[in-house]
Write a protein that holds these residues in place. Structure first.
Motif, PDB file in Angstrom:
ATOM      1  N   GLU A  20      -7.325  -9.471  -8.693  1.00  0.00           N
ATOM      2  CA  GLU A  20      -5.964  -9.173  -9.118  1.00  0.00           C
ATOM      3  C   GLU A  20      -5.623  -7.718  -8.795  1.00  0.00           C
ATOM      4  N   PRO A  21      -4.337  -7.371  -8.696  1.00  0.00           N
ATOM      5  CA  PRO A  21      -3.931  -6.037  -8.217  1.00  0.00           C
ATOM      6  C   PRO A  21      -4.697  -4.896  -8.876  1.00  0.00           C
ATOM      7  N   VAL A  22      -5.268  -4.037  -8.025  1.00  0.00           N
ATOM      8  CA  VAL A  22      -6.079  -2.916  -8.492  1.00  0.00           C
ATOM      9  C   VAL A  22      -5.498  -1.612  -7.943  1.00  0.00           C
ATOM     10  N   ASN A  23      -5.445  -0.608  -8.797  1.00  0.00           N
ATOM     11  CA  ASN A  23      -5.022   0.733  -8.397  1.00  0.00           C
ATOM     12  C   ASN A  23      -6.156   1.715  -8.691  1.00  0.00           C
ATOM     13  N   PHE A  24      -6.438   2.588  -7.754  1.00  0.00           N
ATOM     14  CA  PHE A  24      -7.410   3.653  -8.010  1.00  0.00           C
ATOM     15  C   PHE A  24      -7.219   4.767  -6.994  1.00  0.00           C
ATOM     16  N   GLN A  55     -13.869 -14.353   6.638  1.00  0.00           N
ATOM     17  CA  GLN A  55     -12.815 -15.210   7.185  1.00  0.00           C
ATOM     18  C   GLN A  55     -12.269 -16.137   6.102  1.00  0.00           C
ATOM     19  N   GLY A  56     -10.958 -16.295   6.074  1.00  0.00           N
ATOM     20  CA  GLY A  56     -10.325 -17.159   5.077  1.00  0.00           C
ATOM     21  C   GLY A  56      -9.776 -16.402   3.887  1.00  0.00           C
ATOM     22  N   LEU A  57     -10.146 -15.117   3.755  1.00  0.00           N
ATOM     23  CA  LEU A  57      -9.633 -14.295   2.658  1.00  0.00           C
ATOM     24  C   LEU A  57      -8.644 -13.282   3.215  1.00  0.00           C
ATOM     25  N   GLN A  58      -7.669 -12.919   2.416  1.00  0.00           N
ATOM     26  CA  GLN A  58      -6.637 -11.981   2.870  1.00  0.00           C
ATOM     27  C   GLN A  58      -6.326 -10.974   1.780  1.00  0.00           C
ATOM     28  N   ALA A  59      -6.183  -9.706   2.188  1.00  0.00           N
ATOM     29  CA  ALA A  59      -5.860  -8.638   1.254  1.00  0.00           C
ATOM     30  C   ALA A  59      -4.399  -8.243   1.389  1.00  0.00           C
ATOM     31  N   SER A  60      -3.836  -7.762   0.296  1.00  0.00           N
ATOM     32  CA  SER A  60      -2.485  -7.194   0.328  1.00  0.00           C
ATOM     33  C   SER A  60      -2.489  -5.923  -0.512  1.00  0.00           C
ATOM     34  N   GLY A  61      -1.473  -5.096  -0.318  1.00  0.00           N
ATOM     35  CA  GLY A  61      -1.395  -3.842  -1.044  1.00  0.00           C
ATOM     36  C   GLY A  61      -1.243  -2.670  -0.090  1.00  0.00           C
ATOM     37  N   THR A  62      -1.320  -1.472  -0.656  1.00  0.00           N
ATOM     38  CA  THR A  62      -1.117  -0.250   0.125  1.00  0.00           C
ATOM     39  C   THR A  62      -2.313   0.680  -0.018  1.00  0.00           C
ATOM     40  N   LEU A  63      -2.731   1.263   1.107  1.00  0.00           N
ATOM     41  CA  LEU A  63      -3.762   2.301   1.114  1.00  0.00           C
ATOM     42  C   LEU A  63      -3.150   3.583   1.658  1.00  0.00           C
ATOM     43  N   ILE A  64      -3.420   4.689   0.982  1.00  0.00           N
ATOM     44  CA  ILE A  64      -3.008   6.000   1.479  1.00  0.00           C
ATOM     45  C   ILE A  64      -4.290   6.783   1.743  1.00  0.00           C
ATOM     46  N   ILE A  65      -4.599   6.999   3.025  1.00  0.00           N
ATOM     47  CA  ILE A  65      -5.855   7.638   3.419  1.00  0.00           C
ATOM     48  C   ILE A  65      -5.534   8.955   4.093  1.00  0.00           C
ATOM     49  N   ASN A  66      -5.955  10.042   3.453  1.00  0.00           N
ATOM     50  CA  ASN A  66      -5.669  11.393   3.960  1.00  0.00           C
ATOM     51  C   ASN A  66      -4.175  11.574   4.255  1.00  0.00           C
ATOM     52  N   GLY A  67      -3.345  11.027   3.364  1.00  0.00           N
ATOM     53  CA  GLY A  67      -1.900  11.184   3.476  1.00  0.00           C
ATOM     54  C   GLY A  67      -1.197  10.156   4.338  1.00  0.00           C
ATOM     55  N   GLN A  68      -1.936   9.315   5.063  1.00  0.00           N
ATOM     56  CA  GLN A  68      -1.359   8.306   5.952  1.00  0.00           C
ATOM     57  C   GLN A  68      -1.290   6.957   5.232  1.00  0.00           C
ATOM     58  N   MET A 219     -15.349  -4.168 -13.611  1.00  0.00           N
ATOM     59  CA  MET A 219     -14.651  -5.364 -13.151  1.00  0.00           C
ATOM     60  C   MET A 219     -15.289  -6.611 -13.743  1.00  0.00           C
ATOM     61  N   HIS A 220     -14.424  -7.596 -14.038  1.00  0.00           N
ATOM     62  CA  HIS A 220     -14.886  -8.873 -14.586  1.00  0.00           C
ATOM     63  C   HIS A 220     -13.910  -9.962 -14.169  1.00  0.00           C
ATOM     64  N   LYS A 221     -14.416 -10.963 -13.473  1.00  0.00           N
ATOM     65  CA  LYS A 221     -13.609 -12.097 -13.028  1.00  0.00           C
ATOM     66  C   LYS A 221     -12.371 -11.648 -12.257  1.00  0.00           C
ATOM     67  N   GLY A 222     -12.574 -10.703 -11.343  1.00  0.00           N
ATOM     68  CA  GLY A 222     -11.501 -10.270 -10.462  1.00  0.00           C
ATOM     69  C   GLY A 222     -10.523  -9.283 -11.054  1.00  0.00           C
ATOM     70  N   LYS A 223     -10.781  -8.802 -12.264  1.00  0.00           N
ATOM     71  CA  LYS A 223      -9.878  -7.856 -12.912  1.00  0.00           C
ATOM     72  C   LYS A 223     -10.618  -6.570 -13.271  1.00  0.00           C
ATOM     73  N   VAL A 224      -9.909  -5.456 -13.223  1.00  0.00           N
ATOM     74  CA  VAL A 224     -10.424  -4.219 -13.791  1.00  0.00           C
ATOM     75  C   VAL A 224     -10.093  -4.243 -15.276  1.00  0.00           C
ATOM     76  N   ILE A 225     -11.121  -4.291 -16.112  1.00  0.00           N
ATOM     77  CA  ILE A 225     -10.888  -4.445 -17.554  1.00  0.00           C
ATOM     78  C   ILE A 225     -11.072  -3.144 -18.325  1.00  0.00           C
ATOM     79  N   GLU A 226     -11.719  -2.158 -17.696  1.00  0.00           N
ATOM     80  CA  GLU A 226     -11.923  -0.874 -18.379  1.00  0.00           C
ATOM     81  C   GLU A 226     -12.191   0.204 -17.337  1.00  0.00           C
ATOM     82  N   GLN A 227     -11.661   1.392 -17.571  1.00  0.00           N
ATOM     83  CA  GLN A 227     -11.923   2.497 -16.660  1.00  0.00           C
ATOM     84  C   GLN A 227     -11.808   3.818 -17.394  1.00  0.00           C
TER      85      GLN A 227
END
Length: 466
Positions: A20-24, A55-68, A219-227
């Motif tokens: 599920e959607p993860v931000n870090f 193969q068969g899996l797909q990611a979505s979201g945004t990455l900002i790497i060194n400002g790009q 992480m637990h079952k695809g979720k970040v539950i504590e940080q």
């Protein structure tokens, strides 16, 4: 901004959401550790960031790497262009990252030559310097299969860093390593952070997470539950699952009550001498294991633990000494559980086919298999799968199932949990100790973890280094 920011990273398989959607945010000099059990989605998250999802899996979201900015999945090709130069991966199995046909120095030099564009001489000199700093100068001209696990992991680290990448993703970097080798890898990663490197570590090793410090996401079952900061999460966790994960660490298990087992001996060794390369190994000269007894065997890599267990099984002949087994027991009653359960099952067969071979050969009723599967909490649907589609914990329980079908009198469990997360490790040890008690099976349990042995075994033997 230097480093990496992940916004809403999600992993899908058809219509199913695996992560599920993860931000870090990854910042230079501040390590981030993803902690969780097998199947929690932590490795999938790292693979999504690297752009190497199966193969068969797909990611979505945004990455900002060194400002790009990079948008997933459409910017996958652009991400691949960063491999080696900006992003580097340290895999959990270093032998999968190293070419078995090339010596280590050549493999490190390739990063300098083909990624940085250095000359041949300059690349060789830089590789030699890297290996010397990592304590591998004497192994520079060895092949990967000639190295220990810790040495191979350091070599893989050197190869990953040769291209100049500042962002390192380490996936289970201490998996299968003993305590001293784990500490070597931990020191290596901490040194990377100390010089301004950016580090994301995926692990189920709580000791490693504690040593790396920095920030932790559970992480637990695809979720970040504590940080939060490592000290806060590991000492005063908020979530129930995090508390259960930490409680499954062998250091936190309840102490085992001491007991003296006086049942019949199942295997005895007298006057044993075992050599490797003409040098004696520090194996017990005299040893007796009784029915229902669990003996722990601890020692550094190369001390001869596996060799000693193989001698007791009759798979290896000592240079001197006598092994005595039960005259009334068939040799098949002396069994072994391996560290890597994937090596036990043919990769092209389903689990049902592999187990049916055992049932047919030894005339065992299928109802017994079904009863044992229920005891081991193995769902019947798993029988239709091949080994590579099961988790490490599920496959290790199937290896225990196969052994239990034969009703062994002696079980040599050779690092059976070193590749498992704390929760599955605890469950697997409970199954093995339960089998020892119920079937009066003698168990020789090998582990690098002293806490695990002291909490699981009736007595513990320490092997001397060869």
């Amino acid at each position: 901004m230097k480093g990496l920011q992940a916004i809403g990273i999600t992993v899908m398989a058809d219509d199913a959401t695996l992560v599920e959607p993860v931000n870090f945010t990854l910042q230079p000099g501040l390590p981030l550790t993803l902690l969780g059990e097998t199947g929690s989605g932590k490795s999938l998250l790292a693979q999504a960031v690297m752009g190497i999802l199966p193969q068969g899996l797909q990611a979505s979201g945004t990455l900002i790497i060194n400002g790009q900015h990079y948008q997933l999945p459409q910017d996958g090709a652009a991400l691949r262009g960063l491999w080696g130069r900006t992003l580097a991966s340290l895999p959990q199995e270093p032998w999968r990252a190293l070419d078995p046909t090339m010596v280590i120095q050549q493999q490190v030099a390739e990063g300098y030559r083909f990624v940085r564009g250095h000359s041949d001489n300059r690349s060789e000199a830089a590789a030699q310097d890297d290996l010397e700093q990592l304590g591998l100068a004497a192994s520079a001209h060895k092949y990967p299969w000639q190295l220990s696990g810790g040495m191979a992991q350091r070599a893989a680290f050197a190869a990953a860093r040769a291209g100049g990448a500042q962002i390192l993703i380490a996936d289970e970097p201490t998996k299968g390593l003993d305590v001293s080798r784990r500490d070597e890898v931990s020191a290596l990663l901490r040194r990377e952070v100390a010089v301004g490197g950016t580090l994301l570590t995926i692990t189920h090793d709580i000791a490693l997470a504690r040593q790396l410090d920095g920030d932790i996401m559970v992480m637990h079952k695809g979720k970040v539950i504590e940080q939060g900061r490592a000290q806060q999460v590991l000492q005063t966790p908020v979530q129930r699952y995090t508390r259960e994960l930490l409680a499954a660490d062998p250091a936190n298990w309840p102490a085992r009550q001491p007991a003296v087992i006086r049942s019949k001996p199942v295997v005895q060794a007298q006057g044993i001498r075992l050599e490797r390369g003409g040098k004696a190994l520090g194996v017990p000269e005299n040893f007796t294991l009784h029915a229902g007894e669990i003996v722990g065997l601890q020692g550094a890599s190369g001390s001869g633990k596996s060799s000693f267990g193989d001698v007791l099984l009759g798979l290896l002949k000592p240079q001197r000494g006598i092994i005595t087994r039960l005259a009334s027991a068939d040799r098949l009653k002396y069994q072994k559980i391996y560290q890597d359960p994937s090596a036990l099952f043919p990769p092209v067969q389903t689990l049902a086919q592999s187990l049916d071979d055992v049932l047919r050969l030894h005339r065992i009723a299928r109802s017994r298999r079904n009863k044992l599967m229920e005891q081991l909490a193995l769902d019947a649907s798993l029988l239709t799968r091949r080994p590579d589609s099961l988790s490490g914990g599920e496959l290790q329980r199937f290896s225990l199932l196969r052994v239990m079908l034969l009703e062994p009198v002696f079980l040599f469990a050779d690092e059976p949990t070193s590749r498992l997360d704390p929760v599955v490790q605890q469950q697997t040890l409970q199954l093995i100790t339960g089998m020892a008690r119920e079937q009066q099976c003698a168990v020789l349990l090998v582990s690098h973890d002293r806490d695990l042995l002291e909490k699981s075994a009736h007595r513990v033997l320490a092997m001397q280094a060869a």
